[in-house]
Design an enzyme around this catalytic site. Structure first.
Site, short mmCIF file in Angstrom:
data_model
loop_
_atom_site.label_atom_id
_atom_site.label_comp_id
_atom_site.label_asym_id
_atom_site.label_seq_id
_atom_site.Cartn_x
_atom_site.Cartn_y
_atom_site.Cartn_z
CG ASP A 314 -0.22 0.05 2.53
OD1 ASP A 314 0.96 -0.31 2.54
OD2 ASP A 314 -0.83 0.44 3.54
CB THR A 316 7.04 3.39 -2.12
OG1 THR A 316 6.93 4.74 -1.66
CG2 THR A 316 6.23 3.22 -3.39
#
Length: 421
Positions: A314, A316
């Protein structure tokens, strides 16, 4: 009687099981080298210490719940082996099965060990503000609506919203983000996260079991960290396995006339591979995952992970090493060179505690030969950046909000590269 037997089998816990396994292993080695000093086959020790508990557990399951599991087949093989004088074979099977059971317990313990780390993340106390007074109270006594103060370096005791003060919060335990998140009045904070810089006051919104860290602990505690599905295959098919094994053993005895061959079939049917190999693999995997910071809730999760072909993250930030590096210096004015900008930024961030500031200083020291000048003055602005005076020059290092507050306009080319209008 049933409860007394169960309590007797559970007495001593893992330490007792370990001692029994060690003694059983030694006895089997003695049986292999034909030790006769005991007046009997030493493998009897393994049968008594490891085999008897298996038989008792099988009997309890059959009598109380008519529950036919793999231990029923093991018990039949043990009794049959003893009845024909194959004492070593019986002791060996008992030893392997109990070793597998102990490895299963260790697998559960490793999976549950992460809970203790989560529990330690929960602060024991909180700073409650009442008027002009500040009192330290147990965190479980915090009520919804209480005004709390959190100092730099402290763990936030409950979920709430900041009412005054600016800071950055390390939320890695909840979100996996490697960098702190800037917070200001109106922003929410979660229990278990750590205040990095400035003190702030917050209003408690979710307390006790409703707080984020307690809900995470309960989630892990409620998970079944026991057997993986493959370990339970023998138990689920135990009834048919017992019938097939007994039928095959009986047919072999009838046609061959040799009872030892029939008993051999019963021993071979014992699910030793599943009971021993699978828990060992799961335990090793959970241990390695824990070393790398992964919390495994159940052994079955690892088995299901082997079938995964695609993973979606969801954000980085969860995929980084958590150690940012300077990769480029881009002057927006010809008045300054890259080296001058880099040097000023490193000097301004020399006393900063922010991970990005530390990264700038670290990379400068590693890649540049020029020394860093000590700042004459330094001020940290939580949520914005830092200000410093270096060699008589005032340096601002931070985000867009810091420059906007100081009436510094960015060139249109820079705004476009950052996706801003």
């Amino acid at each position: 009687m049933e409860k007394k037997l169960e309590s007797l089998l559970e007495w001593g816990g893992r330490k007792k099981d370990a001692v029994c396994l060690i003694l059983s292993g030694i006895s089997l080695i003695g049986s292999l080298v034909h030790v006769k000093d005991l007046g009997m086959d030493p493998a009897w020790i393994a049968i008594i210490l490891c085999g008897v508990p298996i038989v008792l557990e099988a009997l309890i399951g059959l009598i109380t719940k008519f529950d036919i599991k793999a231990d029923v087949l093991v018990s039949i093989a043990l009794i049959a082996s003893v009845s024909i004088g194959e004492i070593f074979a019986a002791g060996e099977v008992a030893f392997i099965m109990q070793l597998g059971a102990m490895l299963e317990d260790m697998t559960v313990a490793k999976a549950r060990a992460g809970i203790e780390r989560l529990v330690h993340l929960t602060p024991c106390t909180a700073r409650k503000l009442t008027g002009n007074t500040e009192a330290i109270i147990p965190s479980e006594m915090v009520q919804i609506g209480d005004l709390l103060r959190v100092l730099p370096g402290e763990t936030i005791p409950v979920n709430g919203v900041i009412v005054s003060g600016q800071t950055s919060v390390n939320q890695s335990v909840m979100t996996g983000e490697s960098l702190p998140v800037d917070k200001m009045p109106g922003d929410t904070v979660s229990s278990g996260t750590v205040n990095q810089f400035g003190p702030f006051d917050m209003k408690a919104l979710k307390v006790g079991d409703d707080s984020s860290i307690q809900r995470m602990i309960k989630l892990v505690q409620s998970a079944d960290a026991g057997k993986a599905k493959i370990v339970g295959i023998a138990d689920r098919w135990a009834t048919w396995i017992v019938i097939i094994a007994l039928t095959a053993a009986m047919i072999t005895w009838i046609f061959s006339g040799q009872i030892i061959r029939a008993v051999t079939i019963l021993v071979v049917f014992c699910p030793c591979a599943l009971v021993l190999a699978t828990p060992t693999a799961i335990m090793a995997a959970i241990g390695n995952a824990t070393k790398h910071g992964f919390l495994v809730k159940e052994g079955d999760a690892l088995e299901r992970l082997s079938a995964v072909s695609c993973i979606t993250f969801d954000k980085t930030g969860t995929l980084t090493y958590g150690t940012p590096e300077v990769v480029a210096i881009v002057p927006v004015s010809e008045q300054w060179t890259e080296a001058e900008l880099y040097g000023y930024a490193a000097s301004a961030e020399l006393r900063s505690e922010h991970p990005l500031g530390k990264a700038i200083v670290k990379c400068y020291l590693m890649k540049e030969s020029a020394r860093i000048h000590q700042p004459e003055t330094f001020q940290m602005l939580p949520g914005q950046g830092v200000t410093a005076v270096v060699d008589g020059a005032e340096i601002l290092a931070g985000n867009m909000e810091l420059f906007a507050e100081n009436q510094l306009n960015w060139p249109d080319s820079v705004k476009e590269s950052r996706g801003q209008p």
